[in-house]
Motif scaffolding. Sequence first.
Motif, PDB file in Angstrom:
ATOM      1  N   ARG A  24       0.833  -1.200   0.000  1.00 13.20           N
ATOM      2  CA  ARG A  24       0.000   0.000   0.000  1.00 13.20           C
ATOM      3  C   ARG A  24       0.866   1.247   0.000  1.00 13.20           C
ATOM      4  N   GLY A  25       0.525   2.176  -0.896  1.00 22.86           N
ATOM      5  CA  GLY A  25       1.273   3.427  -1.008  1.00 22.86           C
ATOM      6  C   GLY A  25       2.415   3.372  -1.992  1.00 22.86           C
ATOM      7  N   ALA A  26       2.734   2.165  -2.510  1.00 18.18           N
ATOM      8  CA  ALA A  26       3.849   2.025  -3.449  1.00 18.18           C
ATOM      9  C   ALA A  26       3.454   2.553  -4.828  1.00 18.18           C
ATOM     10  N   THR A  27       4.438   3.071  -5.549  1.00 16.54           N
ATOM     11  CA  THR A  27       4.232   3.463  -6.942  1.00 16.54           C
ATOM     12  C   THR A  27       4.282   2.213  -7.808  1.00 16.54           C
ATOM     13  N   GLY A  49      -6.902  -2.036  -5.239  1.00 18.96           N
ATOM     14  CA  GLY A  49      -7.208  -0.694  -5.709  1.00 18.96           C
ATOM     15  C   GLY A  49      -5.922   0.052  -6.079  1.00 18.96           C
ATOM     16  N   VAL A  50      -5.958   0.758  -7.208  1.00 16.89           N
ATOM     17  CA  VAL A  50      -4.808   1.551  -7.673  1.00 16.89           C
ATOM     18  C   VAL A  50      -5.328   2.895  -8.177  1.00 16.89           C
ATOM     19  N   ARG A  51      -4.720   3.982  -7.696  1.00 22.71           N
ATOM     20  CA  ARG A  51      -5.095   5.317  -8.158  1.00 22.71           C
ATOM     21  C   ARG A  51      -4.193   5.709  -9.320  1.00 22.71           C
ATOM     22  N   ASN A  52      -4.795   5.922 -10.486  1.00 20.88           N
ATOM     23  CA  ASN A  52      -4.049   6.344 -11.668  1.00 20.88           C
ATOM     24  C   ASN A  52      -3.494   7.742 -11.443  1.00 20.88           C
TER      25      ASN A  52
END
Length: 240
Positions: A178-181, A210-213
């Motif tokens: 979590r939080g990784a690029t 979940g991944v934020r683009n």
Amino acid sequence: MRFPPTIRSVINSLLAAALAAGSLPARADTAGDVLRAARQFLAAEAARAGLVEAQFTVEVSGSPAKAQPCPKPVNVEPADTQFPSRMRFVASCATAGWSETYTLRAEVSAQVVVAASQLNSGQPIVADDLRLERRTLMNLQDALSDPAALVGMASRRTLRPGQLVDRRALAPAVLVRRGATVTIVARNQGILVSSTGEATETGRRDDVIGVRNSATGRVIRARVTGANEVEPVGIVHSPD
């Protein structure tokens, strides 16, 4: 006492006839039967575990003082086979109504996977981290002989170079935290497009997270395909 040839011939004929009729029980090589059964059992277990070039030495370490006769082949069944160094097999003769327990000691070796370099706890395993070596095994089910099957896994404890990789200590490696690029790789009809994003969940291979683009701000659902790499499987929501 020496008998004349004619009498010896008659005696031998009577003995042969008695044996053929089953009136005299044959002496069973029970220890030999037990050893053969133990070798067959170990070979089957090694094959089931996928062990490469498995070798066995087996000896009887505890048996009845005197083997009992049995007119038919003795039946042999495993009773305790958790550790090859001390196994118990039961030999029985249904016709004569007896059963006896034999204790055996076996040494099993095979080409198995060991750490080629230090593997830290939780570190994703790659092919170069492993090698095959012949080792004596305490338990056939804990060792592995296929390095490729371990790639993408991780050990729950740190392994030193040359240390056996224990099946029980393995778990799927965490490839995205979590939080990784992460790199978002989309494939469509032979066209590959990639972008970057930020993981909102931790995931192992094939987990959907979940991944934020980073470019659009949209949160998508993406499947973990490698170390900090995902592929989109759907959109959760767009930014306000």
